[in-house]
Design a protein around this motif. Structure first.
Motif, PDB file in Angstrom:
ATOM      1  N   ASN A 178       0.773  -1.148   0.743  1.00  0.00           N
ATOM      2  CA  ASN A 178       0.421  -0.095   0.147  1.00  0.00           C
ATOM      3  C   ASN A 178       0.729   1.149  -0.195  1.00  0.00           C
ATOM      4  N   PRO A 179       1.144   1.872  -0.698  1.00  0.00           N
ATOM      5  CA  PRO A 179       1.398   3.121  -1.077  1.00  0.00           C
ATOM      6  C   PRO A 179       1.937   4.684  -0.197  1.00  0.00           C
ATOM      7  N   ALA A 180       0.172   4.534   0.874  1.00  0.00           N
ATOM      8  CA  ALA A 180       0.147   5.424   1.686  1.00  0.00           C
ATOM      9  C   ALA A 180       1.111   4.623   3.369  1.00  0.00           C
ATOM     10  N   GLU A 181       0.786   3.170   3.008  1.00  0.00           N
ATOM     11  CA  GLU A 181       1.503   2.582   3.961  1.00  0.00           C
ATOM     12  C   GLU A 181       3.615   3.289   4.176  1.00  0.00           C
ATOM     13  N   GLN A 186       8.521   4.922   6.075  1.00  0.00           N
ATOM     14  CA  GLN A 186       9.433   6.245   5.554  1.00  0.00           C
ATOM     15  C   GLN A 186       9.839   6.768   6.141  1.00  0.00           C
ATOM     16  N   ASP A 187       8.402   7.729   6.329  1.00  0.00           N
ATOM     17  CA  ASP A 187       8.757   9.222   7.406  1.00  0.00           C
ATOM     18  C   ASP A 187       9.452   8.511   9.138  1.00  0.00           C
ATOM     19  N   ALA A 188       8.635   7.600   9.606  1.00  0.00           N
ATOM     20  CA  ALA A 188       9.314   6.707  10.370  1.00  0.00           C
ATOM     21  C   ALA A 188      10.445   6.842  10.360  1.00  0.00           C
ATOM     22  N   LEU A 189      10.837   5.996   9.870  1.00  0.00           N
ATOM     23  CA  LEU A 189      12.153   5.541   9.453  1.00  0.00           C
ATOM     24  C   LEU A 189      12.836   7.108   9.568  1.00  0.00           C
TER      25      LEU A 189
END
Length: 213
Positions: A178-181, A186-189
């Motif tokens: 899922n692109p949103a997931e 990615q942002d969290a990492l």
């Protein structure tokens, strides 16, 4: 030394200082790198809906002992229907790879944005694999330079796997679809990496300003 931590099988020399970052962080940290989604338009791909594959030439000393064509060995494991942006150093071997892969031609405009928006990156060279990992992209290194401290750091702090840490077939099926997931993870990492690494640019600027004074 920008290697995050000392992992070499020897005592660290007294005059050596280990900085908690990797050199790539100087140009890939969130304060320096701003991804540009518009570069995707040239290739007709959308964020997190394509893979980025990189095949390097192994004829240099850095790749001594590594067999050529590592990407060839996993080409049939790429999910059906998944678009692929393909970076190939030996263009004469293009016919050996799937015809529907989109071959990138150098010079590549904003290659780091192309990596940033990919759903995952697979590379037979370690440099781009590390860069992808620091960009928060699930990354898989197909080469043999397992003991490099920089690769160890990228594996520990970011999301870099290799043939010793996880079989490729398991890794490729573990990627979020899922692109949103994908974007959320990615942002969290990226935030996690930023909390683990020092800002090497600020560090160097402080050294320069200290000499000036």
């Amino acid at each position: 030394m920008c290697i995050y931590e000392w992992t070499l099988p020897m005592k660290k020399p007294n005059h050596t200082e280990v900085l908690k970052c990797l050199k790539e962080w100087a140009y890939l940290n969130p304060r320096t790198f701003v991804p540009n989604e518009k570069v995707l338009e040239k290739y007709g791909v959308k964020p997190k809906e394509y893979m980025f594959l990189r095949e390097v030439t192994v004829g240099t000393i850095n790749y001594t002992g590594q067999a050529s064509g590592a990407i060839l060995g996993i080409k049939d494991m790429i999910p059906a229907g998944m678009k692929v942006l393909f970076s190939l150093e030996e263009k004469k071997r293009r016919s050996e790879y799937p015809a529907d892969w989109i071959l990138l031609q150098e010079p590549i405009e904003d290659i780091h944005s192309l990596i940033y928006y990919s759903a995952g990156l697979v590379s037979s060279g370690d440099s781009m694999a590390r860069e992808a990992a620091l960009l928060g992209v699930p990354s898989y290194y197909l080469g043999i330079r397992y003991s490099m401290p920089a690769n160890t750091a990228a594996s520990k702090v970011a999301s870099l796997q290799n043939q010793k840490t996880m079989p490729f077939d398991k890794w490729i099926t573990s990627l979020p679809t899922n692109p949103a997931e994908c974007a959320k993870k990615q942002d969290a990492l990226r935030k996690h990496i930023d909390s683990e690494f020092i800002d090497i640019n600020a560090y160097m600027l402080e050294l320069v300003e200290g000499v000036k004074e």
